[in-house]
Design an enzyme around this catalytic site. Sequence first.
Site, PDB file in Angstrom:
ATOM      1  N   HIS A  50       0.828  -1.193   0.000  1.00 50.82           N
ATOM      2  CA  HIS A  50       0.000   0.000   0.000  1.00 50.82           C
ATOM      3  C   HIS A  50       0.870   1.253   0.000  1.00 50.82           C
ATOM      4  O   HIS A  50       2.046   1.208   0.388  1.00 50.82           O
ATOM      5  CB  HIS A  50      -0.903   0.021   1.229  1.00 50.82           C
ATOM      6  CG  HIS A  50      -1.960  -1.032   1.215  1.00 50.82           C
ATOM      7  ND1 HIS A  50      -2.831  -1.200   2.249  1.00 50.82           N
ATOM      8  CD2 HIS A  50      -2.310  -1.962   0.287  1.00 50.82           C
ATOM      9  CE1 HIS A  50      -3.666  -2.190   1.979  1.00 50.82           C
ATOM     10  NE2 HIS A  50      -3.364  -2.671   0.795  1.00 50.82           N
ATOM     11  N   GLU A  52       0.773   3.949   1.925  1.00 55.10           N
ATOM     12  CA  GLU A  52       1.232   4.402   3.237  1.00 55.10           C
ATOM     13  C   GLU A  52       2.440   3.614   3.710  1.00 55.10           C
ATOM     14  O   GLU A  52       3.412   4.179   4.217  1.00 55.10           O
ATOM     15  CB  GLU A  52       0.111   4.265   4.281  1.00 55.10           C
ATOM     16  CG  GLU A  52      -1.142   5.042   3.975  1.00 55.10           C
ATOM     17  CD  GLU A  52      -2.230   4.237   3.279  1.00 55.10           C
ATOM     18  OE1 GLU A  52      -3.409   4.443   3.604  1.00 55.10           O
ATOM     19  OE2 GLU A  52      -1.897   3.402   2.398  1.00 55.10           O
ATOM     20  N   CYS A  75      -6.305   1.710   5.801  1.00 55.05           N
ATOM     21  CA  CYS A  75      -6.989   0.464   6.135  1.00 55.05           C
ATOM     22  C   CYS A  75      -6.889   0.133   7.625  1.00 55.05           C
ATOM     23  O   CYS A  75      -5.927   0.489   8.292  1.00 55.05           O
ATOM     24  CB  CYS A  75      -6.472  -0.694   5.292  1.00 55.05           C
ATOM     25  SG  CYS A  75      -4.726  -1.094   5.497  1.00 55.05           S
ATOM     26  N   CYS A  85      -2.404  -0.287   7.561  1.00 48.92           N
ATOM     27  CA  CYS A  85      -1.797   1.029   7.361  1.00 48.92           C
ATOM     28  C   CYS A  85      -2.108   1.981   8.518  1.00 48.92           C
ATOM     29  O   CYS A  85      -1.237   2.758   8.917  1.00 48.92           O
ATOM     30  CB  CYS A  85      -2.262   1.623   6.043  1.00 48.92           C
ATOM     31  SG  CYS A  85      -1.607   0.722   4.611  1.00 48.92           S
TER      32      CYS A  85
END
Length: 145
Positions: A50, A52, A75, A85
């Site tokens: 992801h 982040e 998330c 995240c």
Amino acid sequence: MSDLDFMRRAIALALPNVGLTDPNPCVGCVIVKDGEVLAEAATAPSGRPHAEEQALDKLGGEASGATAYVTLEPCAERSAGGVACSLRLVQAGVARVVYACEDSSPFASGGGSERLRAAGVKVESGLLADEARAALRYKSLEGRR
């Protein structure tokens, strides 16, 4: 630069990977401290890692007190293992998270922002939400993130 500028940058970061991150949406993340961009990333093709987590990995512990600008709510749980995240942002000491769009995925759906707030992180949502949705051509946010 302003919050708007940093969110526009996060949106721009995500654009090249739109359509390549299925089943996940393509997210952009910019981490800023004292007006300086510390790190930035977009969701990788195939949907992992992801945005982040990539941005945080580039910092190696330098995110304490920073602001993360993210195009989608971080998330709350990882669908394929790993650390969510929202938890990564808390662990990194991020002081503020500004995100554009709510995520209706079962792996976020308010849980990410709730975790951040419970940890004392200032959370703001809705900045450039319409632009983020249009730019990222969201088909659905109901898939796995």
